[in-house]
Design a protein around this motif. Structure first.
Motif, PDB file in Angstrom:
ATOM      1  N   PRO A  74       0.830  -1.213   0.000  1.00  0.00           N
ATOM      2  CA  PRO A  74       0.000   0.000   0.000  1.00  0.00           C
ATOM      3  C   PRO A  74       0.864   1.262   0.000  1.00  0.00           C
ATOM      4  O   PRO A  74       2.051   1.217   0.339  1.00  0.00           O
ATOM      5  CB  PRO A  74      -0.800  -0.120   1.296  1.00  0.00           C
ATOM      6  CG  PRO A  74      -0.061  -1.101   2.138  1.00  0.00           C
ATOM      7  CD  PRO A  74       0.644  -2.016   1.200  1.00  0.00           C
ATOM      8  N   GLY A  76       1.211   3.823   1.866  1.00  0.00           N
ATOM      9  CA  GLY A  76       1.883   4.307   3.070  1.00  0.00           C
ATOM     10  C   GLY A  76       2.891   3.329   3.662  1.00  0.00           C
ATOM     11  O   GLY A  76       3.434   3.575   4.729  1.00  0.00           O
ATOM     12  N   ALA A  77       3.131   2.211   2.971  1.00  0.00           N
ATOM     13  CA  ALA A  77       3.995   1.173   3.544  1.00  0.00           C
ATOM     14  C   ALA A  77       5.425   1.675   3.699  1.00  0.00           C
ATOM     15  O   ALA A  77       5.937   2.400   2.859  1.00  0.00           O
ATOM     16  CB  ALA A  77       3.978  -0.069   2.657  1.00  0.00           C
ATOM     17  N   MET A  78       6.065   1.285   4.807  1.00  0.00           N
ATOM     18  CA  MET A  78       7.439   1.684   5.094  1.00  0.00           C
ATOM     19  C   MET A  78       8.401   0.674   4.444  1.00  0.00           C
ATOM     20  O   MET A  78       8.035  -0.484   4.251  1.00  0.00           O
ATOM     21  CB  MET A  78       7.652   1.688   6.615  1.00  0.00           C
ATOM     22  CG  MET A  78       6.833   2.764   7.320  1.00  0.00           C
ATOM     23  SD  MET A  78       7.407   4.426   6.837  1.00  0.00           S
ATOM     24  CE  MET A  78       5.899   5.372   7.025  1.00  0.00           C
ATOM     25  N   MET A  80      10.843  -1.181   5.407  1.00  0.00           N
ATOM     26  CA  MET A  80      11.090  -2.479   6.038  1.00  0.00           C
ATOM     27  C   MET A  80       9.845  -3.359   6.027  1.00  0.00           C
ATOM     28  O   MET A  80       9.961  -4.591   6.044  1.00  0.00           O
ATOM     29  CB  MET A  80      11.604  -2.257   7.462  1.00  0.00           C
ATOM     30  CG  MET A  80      12.592  -3.298   7.928  1.00  0.00           C
ATOM     31  SD  MET A  80      14.060  -3.473   6.863  1.00  0.00           S
ATOM     32  CE  MET A  80      14.481  -5.177   7.230  1.00  0.00           C
ATOM     33  N   ASP A  81       8.659  -2.738   5.993  1.00  0.00           N
ATOM     34  CA  ASP A  81       7.425  -3.528   5.876  1.00  0.00           C
ATOM     35  C   ASP A  81       7.336  -4.172   4.500  1.00  0.00           C
ATOM     36  O   ASP A  81       6.876  -5.305   4.346  1.00  0.00           O
ATOM     37  CB  ASP A  81       6.202  -2.634   6.102  1.00  0.00           C
ATOM     38  CG  ASP A  81       6.149  -2.112   7.533  1.00  0.00           C
ATOM     39  OD1 ASP A  81       6.371  -2.907   8.452  1.00  0.00           O
ATOM     40  OD2 ASP A  81       5.895  -0.904   7.712  1.00  0.00           O
ATOM     41  N   PRO A 141      20.268   6.439   1.669  1.00  0.00           N
ATOM     42  CA  PRO A 141      20.637   5.022   1.743  1.00  0.00           C
ATOM     43  C   PRO A 141      19.555   4.118   2.330  1.00  0.00           C
ATOM     44  O   PRO A 141      19.806   2.928   2.512  1.00  0.00           O
ATOM     45  CB  PRO A 141      21.848   5.047   2.678  1.00  0.00           C
ATOM     46  CG  PRO A 141      21.528   6.139   3.641  1.00  0.00           C
ATOM     47  CD  PRO A 141      20.801   7.186   2.837  1.00  0.00           C
ATOM     48  N   ALA A 142      18.343   4.664   2.592  1.00  0.00           N
ATOM     49  CA  ALA A 142      17.308   3.843   3.239  1.00  0.00           C
ATOM     50  C   ALA A 142      16.978   2.607   2.396  1.00  0.00           C
ATOM     51  O   ALA A 142      16.799   1.502   2.941  1.00  0.00           O
ATOM     52  CB  ALA A 142      16.052   4.684   3.476  1.00  0.00           C
ATOM     53  N   SER A 144      18.844   0.848   0.169  1.00  0.00           N
ATOM     54  CA  SER A 144      19.888  -0.187   0.248  1.00  0.00           C
ATOM     55  C   SER A 144      19.974  -0.786   1.647  1.00  0.00           C
ATOM     56  O   SER A 144      20.172  -1.999   1.798  1.00  0.00           O
ATOM     57  CB  SER A 144      21.250   0.396  -0.134  1.00  0.00           C
ATOM     58  OG  SER A 144      21.277   0.700  -1.501  1.00  0.00           O
ATOM     59  N   LEU A 145      19.835   0.050   2.669  1.00  0.00           N
ATOM     60  CA  LEU A 145      19.903  -0.463   4.044  1.00  0.00           C
ATOM     61  C   LEU A 145      18.770  -1.437   4.318  1.00  0.00           C
ATOM     62  O   LEU A 145      18.982  -2.506   4.914  1.00  0.00           O
ATOM     63  CB  LEU A 145      19.865   0.694   5.047  1.00  0.00           C
ATOM     64  CG  LEU A 145      21.160   1.487   5.193  1.00  0.00           C
ATOM     65  CD1 LEU A 145      20.904   2.782   5.957  1.00  0.00           C
ATOM     66  CD2 LEU A 145      22.236   0.657   5.901  1.00  0.00           C
ATOM     67  N   GLU A 148      19.509  -4.737   2.202  1.00  0.00           N
ATOM     68  CA  GLU A 148      20.627  -5.536   2.719  1.00  0.00           C
ATOM     69  C   GLU A 148      20.287  -6.118   4.089  1.00  0.00           C
ATOM     70  O   GLU A 148      20.652  -7.243   4.416  1.00  0.00           O
ATOM     71  CB  GLU A 148      21.902  -4.684   2.833  1.00  0.00           C
ATOM     72  CG  GLU A 148      22.488  -4.250   1.501  1.00  0.00           C
ATOM     73  CD  GLU A 148      23.205  -5.380   0.747  1.00  0.00           C
ATOM     74  OE1 GLU A 148      23.397  -6.463   1.331  1.00  0.00           O
ATOM     75  OE2 GLU A 148      23.542  -5.174  -0.424  1.00  0.00           O
ATOM     76  N   THR A 149      19.594  -5.327   4.902  1.00  0.00           N
ATOM     77  CA  THR A 149      19.217  -5.816   6.232  1.00  0.00           C
ATOM     78  C   THR A 149      18.175  -6.920   6.112  1.00  0.00           C
ATOM     79  O   THR A 149      18.196  -7.884   6.885  1.00  0.00           O
ATOM     80  CB  THR A 149      18.704  -4.653   7.093  1.00  0.00           C
ATOM     81  OG1 THR A 149      19.737  -3.676   7.166  1.00  0.00           O
ATOM     82  CG2 THR A 149      18.345  -5.106   8.490  1.00  0.00           C
ATOM     83  N   GLU A 179      11.791  -8.762  14.493  1.00  0.00           N
ATOM     84  CA  GLU A 179      11.488  -8.119  15.786  1.00  0.00           C
ATOM     85  C   GLU A 179      12.708  -8.135  16.694  1.00  0.00           C
ATOM     86  O   GLU A 179      13.020  -7.148  17.361  1.00  0.00           O
ATOM     87  CB  GLU A 179      10.325  -8.844  16.484  1.00  0.00           C
ATOM     88  CG  GLU A 179       8.960  -8.373  16.074  1.00  0.00           C
ATOM     89  CD  GLU A 179       8.845  -6.848  16.011  1.00  0.00           C
ATOM     90  OE1 GLU A 179       9.181  -6.173  17.008  1.00  0.00           O
ATOM     91  OE2 GLU A 179       8.428  -6.327  14.956  1.00  0.00           O
TER      92      GLU A 179
ATOM     93  N   VAL B 156      26.734  -1.039   2.672  1.00  0.00           N
ATOM     94  CA  VAL B 156      26.065   0.173   2.198  1.00  0.00           C
ATOM     95  C   VAL B 156      26.949   1.395   2.446  1.00  0.00           C
ATOM     96  O   VAL B 156      27.128   2.247   1.561  1.00  0.00           O
ATOM     97  CB  VAL B 156      24.686   0.334   2.884  1.00  0.00           C
ATOM     98  CG1 VAL B 156      24.050   1.667   2.524  1.00  0.00           C
ATOM     99  CG2 VAL B 156      23.761  -0.824   2.496  1.00  0.00           C
ATOM    100  N   GLU B 180      20.742   5.633  10.424  1.00  0.00           N
ATOM    101  CA  GLU B 180      19.706   5.591   9.381  1.00  0.00           C
ATOM    102  C   GLU B 180      18.963   4.253   9.429  1.00  0.00           C
ATOM    103  O   GLU B 180      17.736   4.212   9.317  1.00  0.00           O
ATOM    104  CB  GLU B 180      20.380   5.793   8.017  1.00  0.00           C
ATOM    105  CG  GLU B 180      19.456   5.731   6.829  1.00  0.00           C
ATOM    106  CD  GLU B 180      18.790   7.053   6.507  1.00  0.00           C
ATOM    107  OE1 GLU B 180      19.299   8.112   6.935  1.00  0.00           O
ATOM    108  OE2 GLU B 180      17.740   7.021   5.824  1.00  0.00           O
ATOM    109  N   VAL B 184      15.033   3.404   9.807  1.00  0.00           N
ATOM    110  CA  VAL B 184      14.307   2.567   8.835  1.00  0.00           C
ATOM    111  C   VAL B 184      13.562   1.450   9.560  1.00  0.00           C
ATOM    112  O   VAL B 184      12.411   1.135   9.241  1.00  0.00           O
ATOM    113  CB  VAL B 184      15.294   1.987   7.788  1.00  0.00           C
ATOM    114  CG1 VAL B 184      14.660   0.864   6.984  1.00  0.00           C
ATOM    115  CG2 VAL B 184      15.796   3.088   6.857  1.00  0.00           C
ATOM    116  N   VAL B 191      -0.775   2.760   8.069  1.00  0.00           N
ATOM    117  CA  VAL B 191      -2.049   2.483   7.378  1.00  0.00           C
ATOM    118  C   VAL B 191      -2.674   1.204   7.907  1.00  0.00           C
ATOM    119  O   VAL B 191      -1.982   0.370   8.478  1.00  0.00           O
ATOM    120  CB  VAL B 191      -1.864   2.348   5.853  1.00  0.00           C
ATOM    121  CG1 VAL B 191      -1.580   3.719   5.282  1.00  0.00           C
ATOM    122  CG2 VAL B 191      -0.757   1.384   5.493  1.00  0.00           C
TER     123      VAL B 191
END
Lengths: 191, 191
Positions: A74, A76-78, A80-81, A141-142, A144-145, A148-149, A179, B156, B180, B184, B191
């Motif tokens: 969606p 508004g999704a971030m 990492m979501d 860099p959000a 790529s971070l 990679e994460t 988490e 990164v 950063e 993230v 939402v």
């Protein structure tokens, strides 16, 4: 072009896994894999560049799943979501056939060349994921971070899942690992 | 055993970098590297298993720096602080000779085989880091997550640093990238 062979890729991949497990990766030839699958060696090389590539049959599917998760998230999704949704979809696919995944993992883990190829495929998946995030407007860099994460979390969660005999739910292990990482990152020294 | 050659490893590594840059990695032989360094081919193979390994001369140093950071961290240090301290020490070492690091990176990036070797070295560094954390009593999966995530942040941050001509401070880029990543990970969909 040869005649159409129904699901030739899947049959070759299955035959290769069986032979690698039975007689070893090094000892198996493309001709043997083709014969086991009831296909010709020429058909083998139409589908796979070499006998290593057969073990990375699922990489394209993994990239597609992650790209789709990025496309369908969606508005508004971030970041990492989005990465998490893609990895959970990938986890759900992998656990459809856990015995096959375990067999493949044992073959790859036992061979240095195959472990290197696995790492380069994972790096490619991270790059594709970062591309997809940038395509949604996530800045560097959000992007790529997050990508990679996501792969880092996937590696740890997959290793936990594969080592547990009771076949826990892989998407749940992925969520729990993400988490746990949030807690690890939030914990700062108090000294 | 041949006679002792002062800093033979360093001289061979420097000669290899020069030759790879001048005439290409593929075109360079171990004998040429040894000749440029004023040493014998036999000495080359006493120090390096093959001409790829010369480019990963710093891997042991990196592992030592990370292990030392883990050993020297105060008792109350959190896993990600320990990983961060080790990576900053590594960053400080790399930027002592930025031109050399850039040259090496260009050679490795241009060759698929070398990129694979780089990834396997990074995976080894992550495993050593996780080991060191477990040695300090950090439980799983926190140890593996902190180590793998540290490598993700390093990749990164290093890519940002190497692409910027103004030679920013690599430890500072590493710290900023870790911050950063915290943002993230903390950002959840509303939402």
């Amino acid at each position: 072009m040869g005649r159409w062979e129904p699901n030739a890729r899947g049959r070759l991949a299955q035959a290769a896994l069986e032979l690698y497990a039975e007689q070893g990766f090094e000892q198996t030839t493309a001709a043997e894999i083709a014969a086991r699958a009831g296909l010709t060696e020429r058909t083998f090389f139409r589908h796979f560049a070499d006998k290593r590539e057969v073990l990375f049959y699922g990489t394209e599917t993994a990239r597609d799943l992650l790209a789709r998760a990025a496309a369908e998230a969606p508005a508004g999704a971030m970041p990492m979501d989005i990465v998490g949704a893609g990895l959970e979809a990938l986890g759900a696919m992998l656990q459809e056939n856990p015995e096959r995944v375990r067999l493949r993992d044992a073959i790859v883990s036992a061979n240095a060349e195959l472990r290197e190829r696995e790492l380069i495929k994972l790096a490619g998946i991270a790059e594709a994921m970062a591309d997809a995030l940038r395509g949604r407007g996530v800045p560097e860099p959000a992007a790529s971070l997050a990508a990679e994460t996501g792969i880092a979390v996937f590696k740890v969660a997959f290793a936990r899942w594969i080592s547990e005999p009771g076949q826990p739910d892989l998407p749940a292990v992925l969520r729990a690992s993400a988490e746990e990482l949030r807690s690890v990152l939030a914990a700062r020294a108090t000294v």
